[in-house]
Design a protein around this motif. Structure first.
Motif, PDB file in Angstrom:
ATOM      1  N   PRO A 249       0.802  -1.226   0.000  1.00 24.77           N
ATOM      2  CA  PRO A 249       0.000   0.000   0.000  1.00 24.77           C
ATOM      3  C   PRO A 249       0.832   1.272   0.000  1.00 24.77           C
ATOM      4  O   PRO A 249       0.346   2.327  -0.402  1.00 24.77           O
ATOM      5  N   GLN A 250       2.083   1.193   0.430  1.00 24.48           N
ATOM      6  CA  GLN A 250       2.897   2.396   0.581  1.00 24.48           C
ATOM      7  C   GLN A 250       3.556   2.795  -0.736  1.00 24.48           C
ATOM      8  O   GLN A 250       4.163   1.980  -1.424  1.00 24.48           O
ATOM      9  N   VAL A 251       3.426   4.086  -1.083  1.00 20.50           N
ATOM     10  CA  VAL A 251       4.073   4.664  -2.248  1.00 20.50           C
ATOM     11  C   VAL A 251       4.979   5.784  -1.766  1.00 20.50           C
ATOM     12  O   VAL A 251       4.498   6.798  -1.228  1.00 20.50           O
ATOM     13  N   MET A 252       6.264   5.611  -1.932  1.00 15.41           N
ATOM     14  CA  MET A 252       7.208   6.609  -1.449  1.00 15.41           C
ATOM     15  C   MET A 252       7.208   7.844  -2.346  1.00 15.41           C
ATOM     16  O   MET A 252       7.169   7.749  -3.574  1.00 15.41           O
ATOM     17  N   LEU A 253       7.267   9.017  -1.701  1.00 17.86           N
ATOM     18  CA  LEU A 253       7.367  10.294  -2.388  1.00 17.86           C
ATOM     19  C   LEU A 253       8.706  10.932  -2.030  1.00 17.86           C
ATOM     20  O   LEU A 253       9.550  10.300  -1.395  1.00 17.86           O
ATOM     21  N   GLU A 254       8.913  12.159  -2.406  1.00 18.58           N
ATOM     22  CA  GLU A 254      10.181  12.822  -2.118  1.00 18.58           C
ATOM     23  C   GLU A 254      10.302  13.200  -0.645  1.00 18.58           C
ATOM     24  O   GLU A 254       9.300  13.371   0.059  1.00 18.58           O
ATOM     25  N   ALA A 255      11.546  13.308  -0.173  1.00 18.39           N
ATOM     26  CA  ALA A 255      11.880  13.819   1.160  1.00 18.39           C
ATOM     27  C   ALA A 255      11.232  13.020   2.286  1.00 18.39           C
ATOM     28  O   ALA A 255      10.842  13.577   3.310  1.00 18.39           O
TER      29      ALA A 255
ATOM     30  N   HIS B  72       5.133   9.917   1.976  1.00 20.58           N
ATOM     31  CA  HIS B  72       4.560   8.756   1.308  1.00 20.58           C
ATOM     32  C   HIS B  72       3.039   8.830   1.335  1.00 20.58           C
ATOM     33  O   HIS B  72       2.459   9.591   2.128  1.00 20.58           O
ATOM     34  N   MET B  73       2.417   8.060   0.455  1.00 18.67           N
ATOM     35  CA  MET B  73       0.968   7.887   0.525  1.00 18.67           C
ATOM     36  C   MET B  73       0.666   6.407   0.694  1.00 18.67           C
ATOM     37  O   MET B  73       1.421   5.544   0.245  1.00 18.67           O
ATOM     38  N   MET B  74      -0.435   6.128   1.380  1.00 11.77           N
ATOM     39  CA  MET B  74      -0.895   4.768   1.613  1.00 11.77           C
ATOM     40  C   MET B  74      -2.190   4.564   0.833  1.00 11.77           C
ATOM     41  O   MET B  74      -3.171   5.297   1.041  1.00 11.77           O
ATOM     42  N   ILE B  75      -2.218   3.594  -0.073  1.00  7.24           N
ATOM     43  CA  ILE B  75      -3.392   3.306  -0.894  1.00  7.24           C
ATOM     44  C   ILE B  75      -3.954   1.964  -0.440  1.00  7.24           C
ATOM     45  O   ILE B  75      -3.318   0.921  -0.627  1.00  7.24           O
ATOM     46  N   GLU B  76      -5.145   1.989   0.151  1.00  6.53           N
ATOM     47  CA  GLU B  76      -5.710   0.776   0.750  1.00  6.53           C
ATOM     48  C   GLU B  76      -7.169   0.606   0.333  1.00  6.53           C
ATOM     49  O   GLU B  76      -8.041   1.376   0.761  1.00  6.53           O
ATOM     50  N   PRO B  77      -7.456  -0.384  -0.530  1.00  5.82           N
ATOM     51  CA  PRO B  77      -8.842  -0.637  -0.917  1.00  5.82           C
ATOM     52  C   PRO B  77      -9.620  -1.323   0.193  1.00  5.82           C
ATOM     53  O   PRO B  77      -9.092  -2.191   0.893  1.00  5.82           O
TER      54      PRO B  77
END
Length: 349
Positions: free
Chosen positions: A231-237, A240-245
């Motif tokens: 679910p975790q998508v790493m972003l800069e610095a 992150h965002m967590m995408i959970e259906p």
């Protein structure tokens, strides 16, 4: 690796295709595990029973049921030609439409939508004139109900290939439309992952293609698929965002990591807004999506509104509903493919 690369391989013995742009995974298609109705497939069906309150009717397919939303003029027992419009969710009927499209790389035949049309992406007037003449020649003597759309790939394509596509799709459409009597039956199968990739993604003028064995591993697609499992998508610095259906919706939560400043929040939110369409598309997620952006002043919301609008501009049927009273952002996206979690085996190669 710079540029666009079409990568064709297999996963668990099933066809799989990926499109990489500058080394980043942008499109993905994997054949389903079971013998299910594939979007684009055309069936002869029999109308069954209306569904009160939902404005639709069930139709009988060779195996199971379909659900048709257009019911005007449709009576129980009537034979219909229907096309699968999306993936089949567990426990639900196959979504179908009576609006048929016979699509190839260069041409689309449109029954009950007459007219000769050329993609607006083709701007060159001389080329448009040439294509218009080819369309008229290819559809000469056709049933008045049949229309034709010449796709953007016709700009650089060989005239012979375009003419062959027009003839093939016209012949297929005429054969199918003449075969409306009889029991429920599959008339045209939906495209496999490889067929879909060649038909809709490949631009021969600029794209490379790798069809050799183990191409997914060689181009880093397997690594990208493993990342999409989480679910975790790493972003800069460190953000992150967590995408959970969930059963009701897709939840997206944005976190800034160690930096909690307003500037860090806005930066993480913009990065999320830009990448969210790609993440939902690759993961095969749709329906209602609720985003809990990192805390930021209300005055900055208009910035995200513009970024989201631009990011989802080419994403098909998406409705950006906007902000709720609790500060969440809501949108809906049409489910256009099976969830990636249902397509991948437990262990990738």
């Amino acid at each position: 690796m710079k540029g666009r690369v079409l990568v064709l391989d297999q996963i668990d013995g099933r066809q799989a295709a990926a499109l990489l742009v500058d080394g980043r995974l942008e499109e993905l298609a994997i054949d389903p595990k079971d013998d299910v109705a594939i979007p684009g497939a055309i069936y002869r069906a029999v109308a069954d029973r209306p569904v009160k309150g939902q404005g639709g009717i069930f139709v009988k397919l060779p195996e199971g049921s379909g659900f048709l939303r257009q019911i005007s003029g449709v009576a129980p027992g009537q034979r219909l030609l229907v096309q699968v419009t999306g993936p089949t969710e567990p426990g639900k009927a196959v979504p179908v439409s009576i609006r048929l499209l016979f699509k190839s790389r260069f041409a689309i035949i449109t029954p009950d939508a007459p007219g000769l049309n050329i993609s607006r992406k083709i701007k060159d007037e001389d080329r448009r004139a040439e294509l218009s003449a080819m369309a008229e020649a290819g559809m000469a003597g056709a049933d008045d109900r049949l229309g034709l759309i010449l796709r953007s790939g016709c700009l650089e394509a060989e005239d012979t290939a375009i003419a062959e596509d027009i003839a093939a799709m016209r012949g297929l459409a005429e054969a199918v439309l003449a075969d409306s009597s009889g029991p429920p039956e599959l008339l045209v199968d939906g495209p496999s992952a490889h067929d879909l990739a060649f038909r809709d993604w490949l631009d021969p003028a600029v794209d490379d293609a790798d069809t050799d064995p183990d191409s997914f591993d060689r181009h880093g697609v397997i690594e990208a698929l493993e990342a999409l499992r989480t679910p975790q998508v790493m972003l800069e610095a460190g953000a992150h965002m967590m995408i959970e259906p969930t059963r009701a919706l897709v939840s997206v939560d944005v976190n800034t990591g160690p930096d909690t400043s307003p500037a860090a929040s806005l930066k993480a939110n913009i990065a999320t807004a830009r990448d969210l369409p790609r993440q939902l598309r690759l993961r095969g997620l749709g329906g209602q999506v609720v985003v809990d952006f990192a805390p930021m002043p209300k005055r900055d919301r208009h910035i995200l509104d513009q970024v989201l609008k631009a990011a989802f501009k080419t994403e098909g049927e998406t409705n950006l509903a906007g902000w709720t009273t609790l500060g969440l952002y809501e949108l809906t996206r049409k489910r256009d493919r099976l969830p990636l979690a249902d397509l991948l085996p437990r262990d990738l190669p």
